[in-house]
Design an enzyme around this catalytic site. Structure first.
Site, PDB file in Angstrom:
ATOM      1  N   ASP A 182       5.734 -10.446  -0.700  1.00 13.15           N
ATOM      2  CA  ASP A 182       5.256 -10.979   0.571  1.00 13.15           C
ATOM      3  C   ASP A 182       3.746 -10.889   0.699  1.00 13.15           C
ATOM      4  OD1 ASP A 182       5.594 -12.061   3.197  1.00 13.15           O
ATOM      5  OD2 ASP A 182       5.249 -10.058   4.004  1.00 13.15           O
ATOM      6  N   ARG A 183       3.118  -9.977  -0.052  1.00  8.93           N
ATOM      7  CA  ARG A 183       1.658  -9.853  -0.006  1.00  8.93           C
ATOM      8  C   ARG A 183       0.968 -10.936  -0.828  1.00  8.93           C
ATOM      9  NH1 ARG A 183      -0.151  -5.911   3.742  1.00  8.93           N
ATOM     10  NH2 ARG A 183       1.266  -4.129   3.657  1.00  8.93           N
ATOM     11  N   HIS A 217       5.312 -13.195   9.045  1.00  6.24           N
ATOM     12  CA  HIS A 217       4.233 -14.008   9.597  1.00  6.24           C
ATOM     13  C   HIS A 217       3.169 -14.321   8.548  1.00  6.24           C
ATOM     14  CE1 HIS A 217       5.575 -13.889  13.772  1.00  6.24           C
ATOM     15  NE2 HIS A 217       5.854 -12.610  13.596  1.00  6.24           N
ATOM     16  N   ARG A 218       3.147 -13.549   7.460  1.00 10.37           N
ATOM     17  CA  ARG A 218       2.176 -13.854   6.401  1.00 10.37           C
ATOM     18  C   ARG A 218       2.450 -15.233   5.802  1.00 10.37           C
ATOM     19  NH1 ARG A 218       3.345  -8.404   5.043  1.00 10.37           N
ATOM     20  NH2 ARG A 218       1.634  -7.000   5.613  1.00 10.37           N
ATOM     21  N   ALA A 219       3.702 -15.645   5.814  1.00  8.15           N
ATOM     22  CA  ALA A 219       4.044 -16.960   5.273  1.00  8.15           C
ATOM     23  C   ALA A 219       3.347 -18.067   6.058  1.00  8.15           C
ATOM     24  CB  ALA A 219       5.555 -17.163   5.301  1.00  8.15           C
TER      25      ALA A 219
END
Length: 367
Positions: free
Chosen positions: A194-195, A275-277
């Site tokens: 995800d990072r 929310h990083r997406a």
């Protein structure tokens, strides 16, 4: 020895695209490259550095800080009256080996010196070397958990914090994270996946003609690396100029107000919670527009960005089962999202009042 030119890579357009958008807009968040060995993954990552503009660094700074934005160690030196020299150099590609120790990655601290001199007591590690450069992790899915945690913290903060015996020292650690992996050898930790902003799946070429071209180019490079690099110098210079122009333009790329909610609907529709997406999709779309010489993000930019940013963030990847299925699913979700936005925008616009009736000629004259 000259590196294999980025522009000489055969038929890996999606991989090249993912690397280029990161070069243009670091806010995209890095790239994960999946595929079998021998498909050009590491060649592409290393070749990207040759296309990036040189950076100005403080001459003897272990963190490669910019003279205009000195790191804490260089600020201490300035406060002590030292004049700092500077030089220009190419962007580094720093390899993070799987068997590296935490001290080799994060750095170590001389406790006695730390109490006297602060950050100057830090013995820099790989994260210090990678600042303002590219951190390359081959087989990133096999990286030990404790090293993954170090990367997670540095990637989230843009700062590497080294704590030993109650003493804490920090330094800047902003880098483009490029990881490669063979999925047959194990999965990547979800927290680390995800990072990383984008994911690309690289496949071996199936066309004999294109594979033959790979052989010819590799043979020419092996026999004369400098001559091969010179033959591709024109294409390299042209692409480098495109990257530089896009880097200067990306900050001014505009996004239609409705696109923000469309991105949110698209990410939710794909079943992604992070929310990083959303951020990765937006920043990737802006970089794609900048690379295309456009001043505004277009729907197709969102579609391509979503294809790169969402696949590795879902628990079960719905975009992999069949060729072309990913784009059809994403396009349908995006079109639905844009339709909803257009409908809501139209509904929110108040109706224009009609013309006021005129009584000057229609009113009866009293008799």
């Amino acid at each position: 020895m000259s590196l294999y030119p980025f522009t000489a890579i055969v038929d890996q357009e999606r991989l090249e695209q993912a690397l280029l958008v990161n070069a243009v807009n670091p806010a995209v968040g890095g790239v994960l490259v999946e595929g079998p060995s021998g498909t050009g993954k590491s060649t592409a990552v290393r070749g990207l550095a040759e296309l990036l503009p040189e950076i100005e660094v403080v001459a003897d700074c272990p963190f490669s800080c910019a003279p205009a934005d000195p790191c804490p160690a260089c600020r201490q030196r300035i406060e002590h009256g030292e004049q700092l020299g500077s030089r220009w150099r190419r962007v580094r590609v720093v390899d993070l080996p799987l068997n590296a120790t935490e001290d080799r990655v994060a750095g170590s601290v001389d406790i006695a010196r730390a109490l006297r001199e602060g950050v100057m007591a830090l013995e820099p590690g790989l994260l210090a070397e990678a600042n303002r450069g590219i951190l390359y992790v081959d087989e990133i899915n096999l990286l030990d958990d404790h090293l993954c945690d170090v990367l997670l913290d540095a990637a989230a903060l843009g700062i590497n914090v080294v704590e030993r015996e109650g003493v804490s020292v920090s330094h800047p650690a902003r880098f483009l994270l490029a990881g490669t992996m063979n999925p047959d050898e194990g999965d990547l930790r979800p927290q680390l996946a995800d990072r990383i902003g984008l994911r690309v799946v690289v496949e071996a070429l199936a066309d004999p003609g294109r594979r033959a071209e790979v052989i010819r180019r590799r043979e020419a490079y092996t026999s004369d690396p400098s001559g091969f690099a010179a033959a591709w110098a024109g294409e390299q210079a042209e692409l480098a100029a495109t990257i530089q122009a896009a880097r200067e333009r990306v900050g001014d790329v505009s996004v239609a107000p409705g696109f923000y909610r469309a991105i949110a609907r698209l990410v939710i529709g794909a079943g992604v919670a992070s929310h990083r997406a959303d951020v990765s999709v937006l920043q990737c779309a802006k970089a794609l527009a900048a690379l295309g010489g456009r001043a505004e993000v277009e729907p197709d930019d969102l579609l391509v960005a979503a294809g790169l940013a969402l696949g590795h963030r879902v628990a079960v990847d719905p975009f992999e089962p069949g060729p072309g299925l990913d784009e059809r699913i994403l396009r349908r979700i995006l079109e639905d999202a844009l339709d909803v936005e257009a409908t809501e925008k139209k509904a929110s616009v108040p109706a224009r009042p009609g013309p006021k009736p005129s009584y000057s000629s229609s009113r009866a004259t009293p008799g």
